[in-house]
Design a protein around this motif. Structure first.
Motif, PDB file in Angstrom:
ATOM      1  N   THR A  72       0.840  -1.200   0.000  1.00  0.00           N
ATOM      2  CA  THR A  72       0.000   0.000   0.000  1.00  0.00           C
ATOM      3  C   THR A  72       0.871   1.245   0.000  1.00  0.00           C
ATOM      4  O   THR A  72       1.731   1.414   0.854  1.00  0.00           O
ATOM      5  CB  THR A  72      -0.913   0.004   1.237  1.00  0.00           C
ATOM      6  N   ALA A  73       0.649   2.105  -0.990  1.00  0.00           N
ATOM      7  CA  ALA A  73       1.479   3.296  -1.140  1.00  0.00           C
ATOM      8  C   ALA A  73       0.942   4.139  -2.281  1.00  0.00           C
ATOM      9  O   ALA A  73       0.070   3.704  -3.041  1.00  0.00           O
ATOM     10  CB  ALA A  73       2.936   2.902  -1.435  1.00  0.00           C
ATOM     11  N   VAL A  74       1.490   5.330  -2.385  1.00  0.00           N
ATOM     12  CA  VAL A  74       1.290   6.140  -3.587  1.00  0.00           C
ATOM     13  C   VAL A  74       2.418   5.776  -4.556  1.00  0.00           C
ATOM     14  O   VAL A  74       3.595   5.820  -4.176  1.00  0.00           O
ATOM     15  CB  VAL A  74       1.308   7.637  -3.282  1.00  0.00           C
ATOM     16  N   TYR A  75       2.059   5.400  -5.758  1.00  0.00           N
ATOM     17  CA  TYR A  75       3.014   4.971  -6.770  1.00  0.00           C
ATOM     18  C   TYR A  75       3.235   6.094  -7.777  1.00  0.00           C
ATOM     19  O   TYR A  75       2.273   6.692  -8.267  1.00  0.00           O
ATOM     20  CB  TYR A  75       2.521   3.710  -7.474  1.00  0.00           C
ATOM     21  N   TYR A  76       4.505   6.349  -8.075  1.00  0.00           N
ATOM     22  CA  TYR A  76       4.888   7.429  -8.977  1.00  0.00           C
ATOM     23  C   TYR A  76       5.647   6.879 -10.174  1.00  0.00           C
ATOM     24  O   TYR A  76       6.531   6.023 -10.028  1.00  0.00           O
ATOM     25  CB  TYR A  76       5.791   8.440  -8.269  1.00  0.00           C
ATOM     26  N   CYS A  77       5.336   7.432 -11.324  1.00  0.00           N
ATOM     27  CA  CYS A  77       6.068   7.147 -12.543  1.00  0.00           C
ATOM     28  C   CYS A  77       7.134   8.235 -12.722  1.00  0.00           C
ATOM     29  O   CYS A  77       6.868   9.405 -12.438  1.00  0.00           O
ATOM     30  CB  CYS A  77       5.069   7.184 -13.693  1.00  0.00           C
ATOM     31  N   ALA A  78       8.323   7.843 -13.173  1.00  0.00           N
ATOM     32  CA  ALA A  78       9.387   8.819 -13.370  1.00  0.00           C
ATOM     33  C   ALA A  78      10.154   8.507 -14.659  1.00  0.00           C
ATOM     34  O   ALA A  78      10.246   7.347 -15.065  1.00  0.00           O
ATOM     35  CB  ALA A  78      10.348   8.803 -12.178  1.00  0.00           C
ATOM     36  N   ALA A  79      10.722   9.553 -15.254  1.00  0.00           N
ATOM     37  CA  ALA A  79      11.432   9.388 -16.520  1.00  0.00           C
ATOM     38  C   ALA A  79      12.638  10.311 -16.606  1.00  0.00           C
ATOM     39  O   ALA A  79      12.602  11.445 -16.128  1.00  0.00           O
ATOM     40  CB  ALA A  79      10.489   9.670 -17.695  1.00  0.00           C
ATOM     41  N   GLU A  80      13.697   9.801 -17.213  1.00  0.00           N
ATOM     42  CA  GLU A  80      14.880  10.589 -17.540  1.00  0.00           C
ATOM     43  C   GLU A  80      15.098  10.441 -19.037  1.00  0.00           C
ATOM     44  O   GLU A  80      15.534   9.388 -19.504  1.00  0.00           O
ATOM     45  CB  GLU A  80      16.100  10.100 -16.771  1.00  0.00           C
ATOM     46  N   PRO A  81      14.783  11.480 -19.835  1.00  0.00           N
ATOM     47  CA  PRO A  81      14.802  11.343 -21.290  1.00  0.00           C
ATOM     48  C   PRO A  81      16.179  11.431 -21.939  1.00  0.00           C
ATOM     49  O   PRO A  81      16.314  11.111 -23.119  1.00  0.00           O
ATOM     50  CB  PRO A  81      13.920  12.503 -21.744  1.00  0.00           C
ATOM     51  N   ASP A  82      17.194  11.863 -21.201  1.00  0.00           N
ATOM     52  CA  ASP A  82      18.533  11.988 -21.777  1.00  0.00           C
ATOM     53  C   ASP A  82      19.241  10.642 -21.714  1.00  0.00           C
ATOM     54  O   ASP A  82      19.653  10.214 -20.631  1.00  0.00           O
ATOM     55  CB  ASP A  82      19.332  13.043 -21.006  1.00  0.00           C
ATOM     56  N   PRO A  83      19.405   9.958 -22.847  1.00  0.00           N
ATOM     57  CA  PRO A  83      20.011   8.615 -22.815  1.00  0.00           C
ATOM     58  C   PRO A  83      21.493   8.629 -22.441  1.00  0.00           C
ATOM     59  O   PRO A  83      22.063   7.583 -22.147  1.00  0.00           O
ATOM     60  CB  PRO A  83      19.802   8.098 -24.244  1.00  0.00           C
ATOM     61  N   PHE A  84      22.126   9.810 -22.453  1.00  0.00           N
ATOM     62  CA  PHE A  84      23.552   9.896 -22.127  1.00  0.00           C
ATOM     63  C   PHE A  84      23.787  10.325 -20.683  1.00  0.00           C
ATOM     64  O   PHE A  84      24.946  10.458 -20.268  1.00  0.00           O
ATOM     65  CB  PHE A  84      24.247  10.877 -23.078  1.00  0.00           C
ATOM     66  N   ARG A  85      22.726  10.518 -19.948  1.00  0.00           N
ATOM     67  CA  ARG A  85      22.865  10.888 -18.538  1.00  0.00           C
ATOM     68  C   ARG A  85      22.682   9.631 -17.687  1.00  0.00           C
ATOM     69  O   ARG A  85      21.600   9.064 -17.636  1.00  0.00           O
ATOM     70  CB  ARG A  85      21.827  11.926 -18.136  1.00  0.00           C
TER      71      ARG A  85
END
Length: 136
Positions: free
Chosen positions: A90-103
């Motif tokens: 049970t939790a709040v679920y977050y989606c996350a993204a890093e769009p820079d493939p070189f980072r």
């Protein structure tokens, strides 16, 4: 403007299954590192699954054998398939993204709260979160 929109949360009984989704707007998931985080009351922001920009998936111990992450690049949508759910999921679920493939993404960085600005040091974009409640 980049947006990540989670959906599919809700209540489920212990032992049940649930699939939550994350739709991306303004960025391409196929070139991004992606992750699902969660935060339960009193706990830190926890990484529960990830996919690198190279497509390598990882599930930490808390979800191993129960959680699966998948991407539908045609729909620019990421999914978290959760099985054998427990009350402690049970939790709040977050989606996350890093769009820079070189980072390089510092996956091991601890984040106190999923809503603080410190999260951007790990992943640049975050959704607003969605509640998953597992009843025992």
């Amino acid at each position: 403007e980049v947006q990540l929109v989670e959906s599919g949360g809700g209540s489920v009984e212990a032992g049940g299954s649930l699939i939550i989704s994350c739709k991306g707007i303004g960025l391409l998931f196929g070139y991004s590192a992606m992750g699902w985080y969660r935060q339960a009351p009193g706990n830190e922001c926890e990484l529960v699954s990830s996919v690198s920009s190279d497509g390598d998936a990882d599930i930490p111990d808390s979800g191993e054998g129960r959680f699966t992450i998948s991407l539908d690049n045609a729909k620019n949508t990421m999914y978290l398939h959760m099985n054998s759910l427990k009350a402690e999921d049970t939790a709040v679920y977050y989606c996350a993204a890093e769009p820079d493939p070189f980072r390089p993404v510092p996956w091991a960085t601890r984040i106190t709260h999923c809503l603080t600005s410190a999260r951007k040091g790990v992943m640049r974009y975050w959704g607003k979160g969605i509640l998953v409640t597992v009843s025992s």
